[in-house]
Design a protein around this motif. Structure first.
Motif, short mmCIF file in Angstrom:
data_model
loop_
_atom_site.label_atom_id
_atom_site.label_comp_id
_atom_site.label_asym_id
_atom_site.label_seq_id
_atom_site.Cartn_x
_atom_site.Cartn_y
_atom_site.Cartn_z
N ASP A 163 0.83 -1.21 0.00
CA ASP A 163 0.00 0.00 0.00
C ASP A 163 0.86 1.26 0.00
N GLN A 164 1.97 1.19 0.73
CA GLN A 164 2.85 2.37 0.75
C GLN A 164 3.46 2.59 -0.63
N TYR A 165 3.89 1.50 -1.27
CA TYR A 165 4.42 1.63 -2.63
C TYR A 165 3.35 2.21 -3.55
N GLU A 166 2.12 1.72 -3.36
CA GLU A 166 1.02 2.17 -4.21
C GLU A 166 0.78 3.66 -4.03
N ALA A 167 0.79 4.10 -2.77
CA ALA A 167 0.55 5.52 -2.51
C ALA A 167 1.62 6.37 -3.19
N TYR A 168 2.86 5.92 -3.10
CA TYR A 168 3.94 6.66 -3.74
C TYR A 168 3.77 6.68 -5.25
N LEU A 169 3.40 5.54 -5.80
CA LEU A 169 3.22 5.44 -7.24
C LEU A 169 2.12 6.37 -7.71
N GLN A 170 1.01 6.37 -6.97
CA GLN A 170 -0.11 7.21 -7.37
C GLN A 170 0.30 8.68 -7.39
N GLU A 171 1.06 9.07 -6.39
CA GLU A 171 1.48 10.47 -6.36
C GLU A 171 2.46 10.75 -7.49
N GLU A 172 3.30 9.78 -7.79
CA GLU A 172 4.30 9.98 -8.82
C GLU A 172 3.70 10.11 -10.20
N ILE A 173 2.56 9.45 -10.43
CA ILE A 173 2.02 9.52 -11.78
C ILE A 173 0.96 10.60 -11.93
N ASN A 174 0.76 11.37 -10.89
CA ASN A 174 -0.14 12.50 -11.04
C ASN A 174 0.41 13.50 -12.05
N GLU B 292 8.94 19.89 -14.53
CA GLU B 292 7.57 19.59 -14.10
C GLU B 292 6.56 20.31 -14.99
N LEU B 293 6.88 21.56 -15.33
CA LEU B 293 5.99 22.32 -16.19
C LEU B 293 5.87 21.64 -17.55
N TYR B 294 7.02 21.24 -18.08
CA TYR B 294 7.00 20.55 -19.38
C TYR B 294 6.16 19.29 -19.30
N ARG B 295 6.41 18.52 -18.23
CA ARG B 295 5.71 17.25 -18.08
C ARG B 295 4.22 17.45 -17.97
N ARG B 296 3.85 18.46 -17.17
CA ARG B 296 2.42 18.70 -16.97
C ARG B 296 1.77 19.06 -18.29
N CYS B 297 2.42 19.97 -19.03
CA CYS B 297 1.83 20.40 -20.30
C CYS B 297 1.74 19.24 -21.27
N LYS B 298 2.82 18.46 -21.31
CA LYS B 298 2.85 17.36 -22.27
C LYS B 298 1.75 16.36 -21.99
N LEU B 299 1.61 15.99 -20.70
CA LEU B 299 0.62 14.98 -20.35
C LEU B 299 -0.79 15.50 -20.58
N GLU B 300 -0.99 16.81 -20.26
CA GLU B 300 -2.33 17.36 -20.49
C GLU B 300 -2.64 17.39 -21.97
N GLU B 301 -1.60 17.70 -22.75
CA GLU B 301 -1.77 17.70 -24.20
C GLU B 301 -2.21 16.34 -24.70
N MET B 302 -1.65 15.29 -24.08
CA MET B 302 -1.99 13.95 -24.52
C MET B 302 -3.35 13.50 -24.01
N GLY B 303 -3.96 14.39 -23.22
CA GLY B 303 -5.32 14.08 -22.80
C GLY B 303 -5.43 13.50 -21.41
N PRO B 313 -11.28 12.23 -8.77
CA PRO B 313 -9.91 11.95 -9.22
C PRO B 313 -9.87 10.80 -10.22
N VAL B 314 -9.25 11.08 -11.32
CA VAL B 314 -9.09 10.06 -12.34
C VAL B 314 -7.67 9.55 -12.27
N SER B 315 -7.52 8.30 -12.11
CA SER B 315 -6.15 7.82 -12.03
C SER B 315 -5.56 7.80 -13.43
N LEU B 316 -4.27 7.98 -13.43
CA LEU B 316 -3.55 7.95 -14.71
C LEU B 316 -3.80 6.61 -15.38
N GLN B 317 -3.95 5.61 -14.52
CA GLN B 317 -4.13 4.27 -15.03
C GLN B 317 -5.43 4.17 -15.81
#
Lengths: 366, 419
Positions: A163-174, B292-303, B313-317
């Protein structure tokens, strides 16, 4: 301390190779004209001899810059303690950090009942030493190994770690992510082996076998003052054999040794684990000094005396020499492995939908 | 200062003795020493303005330098990487120089190759970060940490090319403007020039890099230095004897400009700020702000989004899966299209072939008929010939008979005569 007054002669540049030119810098002699106020002093000594001035560039000043940044940001450390109740986990934590960091010390309840299921409880403290600030989180697992039926008792712990790994991952892919992702990942799990003197129990083997794949495990022999030195050595040898026989890789793991120097240091440690420890937060007068120890009718056991127990080795390993390494292995190996499996999981789900046979998820499966 | 770590539920605790985690910064530094450091500098400036010389002077070494021509059709960037070492610190330094900047007649697109280069490095890092199996710790970070913008020492003001370029870059990289060849400006002119430049930057909203003030150890020196921007620099790798020392300098008939003399130019200040005091901060700003700015813009651009239409909250997944579905559907559609096209083509080919077959068939029929006709004609001829032949043989037979008859008649006659 990062200025060396030796090595003043220039080094020869080695032959240039196509992609990178190597150019060695000669050690600094700063001309008198340069005065540098704040930064720990960019000063050196004048080279003796003829009037040739080597200019100091100052690249090695980056070490000081890094240090400053680290001091300002502070550090985080998350340690989990696992073992049956009564093995002295809380005391050991308090001894390690010379303060009441464990949950038991903080909670007011005098009598704590052994819970019916395994609980995961964490408590955090801000500690500071010589300007270095650290947020220490101790994660306790009351109820582990205390039930009548202990099958699957690693599951809640495994789940917590994941779960801790998951929390970190979720934050990282935001998309919008924090400047510094809060790190709640378990860096180190200290496993307490009861001092039976014989061998590991099935519970120990099973737990360590599973968890060593996802977290750094440091096994310790608890309450080692019930073992004589011979019994202790025999026990440790037996444990090491059993760990080897079961393919359990505890910290420091052989496969993560970076170079020969690392390997040499770590081999010495691997020959000594598990450390036989004794914990205490009481001080006693011994030979005119006040020392942490346990007083018994037949003598006082000095916790920090390596002739009595191996607490000092554990402390040195965990805190003074390998703390950064423990965190690095957690983030660059265990976490990355989790991430790979997690991201591949999506593909497996899709694969399922397309009727392709599933791959087996190994270590992170419960 | 302590805000980063202290949150609710975390109590401060005092230690009863020496624990030993004060060695943590040392452990961290030791790890970095083993790994080595990366630093990437981008130098933008007109051809011949002294970029390479300044780099040589700054790092006290001789990088491989090429003299560029003034006739480049487009702005290009040349990056060179070097491994340097000072005491126990290993630095992988990449110096990127613009080639042909400011030489073209039409400079409207001059900034574009620079922006593209910077974006490419960000993209490369982003790609690595998004990989499933990644190795960020071994990754050779090529993102530009500092951009030295070389201003021509005209003494008047910034060129419009300068303003346009810097405006395009200020959200992508840490810009440190320098006045090149500062030995061509007098002290009083320099002072006015600096003020003019800074006010032009401010009025055009260009965000240059400010040396950080949050750490009290260096806040004072950084504040002072911020007031000296842009640094007026002189570069030289030649050594001239001054007094009893050999110093880096430029020798003129009227005097010697000493590079490391702070009364002569700001070289020392630049070196101190860029390398000795703020290298780590430059790297950090690049990573935590610009990237971070580049990344944010790029990812938003990709939808990709962090929150869905109802602010849930929508997960990236999820987004990734939705996109993947979309992609698969698209693939399927294309596959169907191709299949249809294939079927169509096959039909067409089939009908073509049928047509050809029919044609062949009709020709065959035609030829058959012709053949039959000819055969008939020939048969007719043959019949006639046969008829002829038979009538001829009849006539011959008749003639023979007649002859035979006449012979016998003649014989009789002869016999009679004889009698």
């Amino acid at each position: 301390f990062w200025l060396h007054s030796n090595c003043l002669e220039p080094r020869n540049s080695p032959a240039l190779n196509p992609l990178y030119s190597s150019s060695a810098m000669s050690e600094a002699v700063v001309p008198d004209a340069m005065v540098s106020p704040a930064v720990g002093g960019l000063h050196g000594e004048k080279a003796g001899g003829p009037a040739v001035d080597f200019s100091y560039v100052g690249i090695d000043a980056i070490l000081e810059q890094m240090r400053r940044k680290a001091m300002k940001q502070g550090f985080e450390l998350n340690i989990m303690v696992v073992g049956q109740s009564g093995l002295g986990k809380s005391t050991l934590m308090n001894t390690l950090f010379k303060s009441k960091v464990s949950r038991k010390s903080v909670l007011a309840t005098a009598q704590e009942k052994i819970p019916k299921t395994i609980e995961i409880k964490s408590i955090s403290h801000d500690i500071e030493e010589k300007g270095v600030r650290m947020k220490l989180t101790v994660i306790d697992t009351p109820g582990f190994g205390d039930q009548i039926n202990n099958e699957n008792c690693w599951q809640p712990i495994m789940k917590f770690i994941n779960d801790q790994y998951e929390a970190y991952l979720q934050e990282e892919i935001n998309i919008n992510r924090k400047k510094r992702i809060p790190d709640s990942r378990v860096h180190c799990c200290i496993y307490f082996i009861p001092p039976t003197g014989h061998c590991l129990r099935p519970l120990d083997v099973e737990f360590m076998r599973r968890l060593s794949k996802v977290v750094n495990i440091v096994p310790v022999i608890a309450k080692a003052d019930t073992l004589t030195l011979e019994e202790r050595d025999f026990f440790k040898k037996k444990i090491r054999e059993e760990l080897r026989a079961n393919g359990i890789d505890v910290y420091p793991q052989k496969e993560f040794d970076e170079d020969a120097e690392d390997r040499m240091i770590n081999e010495k440690i691997r020959e000594m684990i598990p450390f036989a420890v004794v914990g205490s937060d009481q001080e006693y007068q011994v030979n005119g000094r006040r020392l942490l120890g346990r007083k018994t009718k037949w003598g006082t056991i000095e916790v920090e005396n390596i002739a009595h127990c191996e607490f000092a080795y554990l402390r040195d390993l965990l805190i003074r020499t390998h703390m950064q390494n423990i965190k690095d292995i957690t983030s660059s190996i265990h976490y990355e492995m989790y991430r790979v499996r997690r991201l591949n999981e999506n593909n497996t789900v899709m694969a399922h939908a397309n009727g392709i046979p599933e791959h087996h998820l190994a270590a992170h499966e419960m | 200062q302590g805000q980063l770590l202290i949150d609710k539920g975390v109590r401060p605790l005092s230690l009863a003795g020496h624990v030993g985690f004060d060695s943590l910064p040392d452990q961290l530094v030791n790890k970095s020493i083993c790994q080595g450091f990366c630093f990437n500098i981008l130098c933008i400036g007109e051809t011949g303005i002294g970029k390479s010389t300044l780099m040589d002077t700054l790092f006290n070494t001789n990088f491989e330098n090429f003299e560029s021509s003034h006739f480049e059709p487009q702005v290009k960037l040349r990056a060179q990487t070097y491994d340097l070492q000072e005491s126990n610190v290993r630095l992988r330094l990449t110096v990127v120089n613009t080639v042909g900047f400011g030489d073209q007649m039409n400079k409207q697109e001059s900034y574009q190759p620079v922006v593209d280069y910077i974006d490419r490095q960000f993209e490369s890092y982003l790609q690595e970060e998004l990989k499933i199996k990644r190795s960020l710790h071994n990754y050779h970070d090529s993102r530009v940490h500092a951009c030295l913008y070389f201003i021509s020492p005209s003494g008047h003001s910034l060129k419009s090319l300068d303003l346009v370029t810097m405006k395009k870059l200020d959200s992508k990289v840490n810009i440190i403007p320098v006045i090149a060849k500062a030995d061509t400006i007098s002290k009083s002119e320099l002072h006015k020039f600096k003020i003019k430049i800074m006010s032009e930057l401010v009025s055009n909203g260009v965000q240059i890099y400010q040396f950080p003030l949050d750490d009290e150890t260096v806040a004072k020196v950084n504040t002072t230095m911020n007031g000296h921007l842009p640094f007026a620099v002189v570069g030289s790798t030649e050594e001239v004897s001054v007094g009893n020392k050999m110093v880096k300098a430029r020798q003129y008939p009227w005097g010697v400009v000493q590079v490391e003399n702070e009364n002569h130019c700001d070289f020392v200040k630049l070196r101190e700020m860029l390398i000795c005091v703020n290298m780590e901060d430059l790297r950090e700003q690049t990573h935590t702000r610009h990237y971070e700015l580049y990344r944010r813009c790029k990812l938003e651009e990709m939808g990709f989004k962090d929150t869905g239409p109802e602010s849930k909250p929508v997960s990236l997944q999820q987004t990734y899966e939705a996109k993947r579905q979309e992609f698969l559907v698209e693939l399927q559609k294309r596959e169907d299209e191709m299949r249809q096209m294939f079927v169509q083509r096959v039909k067409e080919k089939e009908s073509e072939l049928k047509e050809a077959e029919r044609e062949l068939q009709s020709r065959f029929e035609q030829l058959k008929r012709l053949h039959a006709d000819e055969k008939a004609a020939l048969e007719e001829k043959k019949r006639l010939l046969d008829e002829d032949q038979s009538s001829f043989s009849k006539r011959r037979a008749a003639a023979q008979l007649l002859q035979a008859q006449s012979l016998t008649a003649n014989g009789k006659k002869d016999k009679d005569r004889k009698k």
